[in-house]
Design a protein around this motif. Structure first.
Motif, PDB file in Angstrom:
ATOM      1  N   UNK A  34      43.932  40.997  32.326  1.00 60.15           N
ATOM      2  CA  UNK A  34      43.219  39.746  32.575  1.00 60.15           C
ATOM      3  C   UNK A  34      41.723  40.019  32.633  1.00 60.15           C
ATOM      4  N   UNK A  35      41.356  41.056  33.341  1.00 57.31           N
ATOM      5  CA  UNK A  35      39.937  41.400  33.491  1.00 57.31           C
ATOM      6  C   UNK A  35      39.293  41.706  32.134  1.00 57.31           C
ATOM      7  N   UNK A  36      39.975  42.495  31.298  1.00 55.18           N
ATOM      8  CA  UNK A  36      39.417  42.840  29.989  1.00 55.18           C
ATOM      9  C   UNK A  36      39.227  41.605  29.103  1.00 55.18           C
ATOM     10  N   UNK A  37      40.229  40.731  29.080  1.00 56.05           N
ATOM     11  CA  UNK A  37      40.125  39.517  28.263  1.00 56.05           C
ATOM     12  C   UNK A  37      39.005  38.630  28.783  1.00 56.05           C
ATOM     13  N   UNK A  38      38.951  38.452  30.102  1.00 63.55           N
ATOM     14  CA  UNK A  38      37.912  37.606  30.701  1.00 63.55           C
ATOM     15  C   UNK A  38      36.523  38.123  30.364  1.00 63.55           C
ATOM     16  N   UNK A  39      36.336  39.436  30.444  1.00 64.59           N
ATOM     17  CA  UNK A  39      35.021  40.006  30.131  1.00 64.59           C
ATOM     18  C   UNK A  39      34.678  39.843  28.659  1.00 64.59           C
ATOM     19  N   UNK A  40      35.645  40.102  27.768  1.00 59.83           N
ATOM     20  CA  UNK A  40      35.345  40.029  26.335  1.00 59.83           C
ATOM     21  C   UNK A  40      35.070  38.596  25.879  1.00 59.83           C
ATOM     22  N   UNK A  41      35.694  37.611  26.544  1.00 61.51           N
ATOM     23  CA  UNK A  41      35.480  36.210  26.177  1.00 61.51           C
ATOM     24  C   UNK A  41      34.445  35.508  27.055  1.00 61.51           C
ATOM     25  N   UNK A  51      34.774  34.500  30.171  1.00 62.57           N
ATOM     26  CA  UNK A  51      35.407  33.385  30.886  1.00 62.57           C
ATOM     27  C   UNK A  51      35.859  33.867  32.256  1.00 62.57           C
ATOM     28  N   UNK A  52      36.193  32.924  33.110  1.00 59.32           N
ATOM     29  CA  UNK A  52      36.687  33.236  34.444  1.00 59.32           C
ATOM     30  C   UNK A  52      38.053  33.912  34.337  1.00 59.32           C
ATOM     31  N   UNK A  53      38.289  34.996  35.085  1.00 56.06           N
ATOM     32  CA  UNK A  53      39.604  35.654  35.050  1.00 56.06           C
ATOM     33  C   UNK A  53      40.761  34.711  35.390  1.00 56.06           C
ATOM     34  N   UNK A  54      40.512  33.697  36.214  1.00 52.03           N
ATOM     35  CA  UNK A  54      41.580  32.750  36.544  1.00 52.03           C
ATOM     36  C   UNK A  54      42.029  31.968  35.306  1.00 52.03           C
ATOM     37  N   UNK A  55      41.123  31.764  34.367  1.00 52.81           N
ATOM     38  CA  UNK A  55      41.460  31.078  33.120  1.00 52.81           C
ATOM     39  C   UNK A  55      42.456  31.902  32.314  1.00 52.81           C
ATOM     40  N   UNK A  56      42.189  33.192  32.214  1.00 53.96           N
ATOM     41  CA  UNK A  56      43.085  34.088  31.484  1.00 53.96           C
ATOM     42  C   UNK A  56      44.413  34.209  32.223  1.00 53.96           C
ATOM     43  N   UNK A  57      44.350  34.320  33.534  1.00 53.05           N
ATOM     44  CA  UNK A  57      45.561  34.404  34.340  1.00 53.05           C
ATOM     45  C   UNK A  57      46.437  33.162  34.144  1.00 53.05           C
ATOM     46  N   UNK A  58      45.810  32.008  34.072  1.00 54.26           N
ATOM     47  CA  UNK A  58      46.558  30.760  33.862  1.00 54.26           C
ATOM     48  C   UNK A  58      47.254  30.773  32.501  1.00 54.26           C
TER      49      UNK A  58
END
Length: 126
Positions: free
Chosen positions: A35-42, A44-51
């Motif tokens: 989640x952290x890696x995707x959030x950083x690369x995009x 966006x907020x990590x909660x968005x990726x987690x959702x």
């Protein structure tokens, strides 16, 4: 992710994962980025990726493995049927059709442009 899209980012992300699974680019057992890696690369907020990941897990597309994070679920061993993959493309084409109408492009011109884009991409794949 499409900037300026009316579609929520978590939905854009989950749709993209569905397309990759349906197209066979992601296979059963493939580990998803954290989640952290995707959030950083995009950015966006990590909660968005987690959702997005939680939604995909609830659908059975992803599964959580202790110590490994999220992986593509075993039931998704084979790429989806052509009809199912085409359905995943429909929302994108609906948005493109709406833009073509707003730009007052004829159907023939819009289809010709789409065909040209498909052919350009094919040359890069081979």
């Amino acid at each position: 992710m499409a900037t300026g899209s009316a579609e929520p980012i978590y939905r854009q992300l989950s749709d993209q994962v569905r397309r990759l699974v349906a197209g066979g680019q992601l296979r059963a057992g493939d580990e998803m980025p954290s989640v952290r890696d995707v959030a950083q690369s995009l950015a966006v907020n990590p909660m968005t990726v987690s959702k997005a990941y939680s939604l995909l897990e609830a659908e059975g597309a992803l599964e959580r493995r202790r110590g490994l994070g999220m992986v593509v679920a075993a039931q998704h061993k084979r790429a989806a049927a052509l009809a199912d993959r085409a359905l995943l493309l429909r929302p994108t084409l609906e948005r493109a059709a709406q833009e073509a109408r707003q730009l007052e492009l004829s159907s023939a011109r819009a289809v010709a442009l789409f065909d040209q884009i498909l052919r350009e991409g094919k040359g890069n794949d081979e």
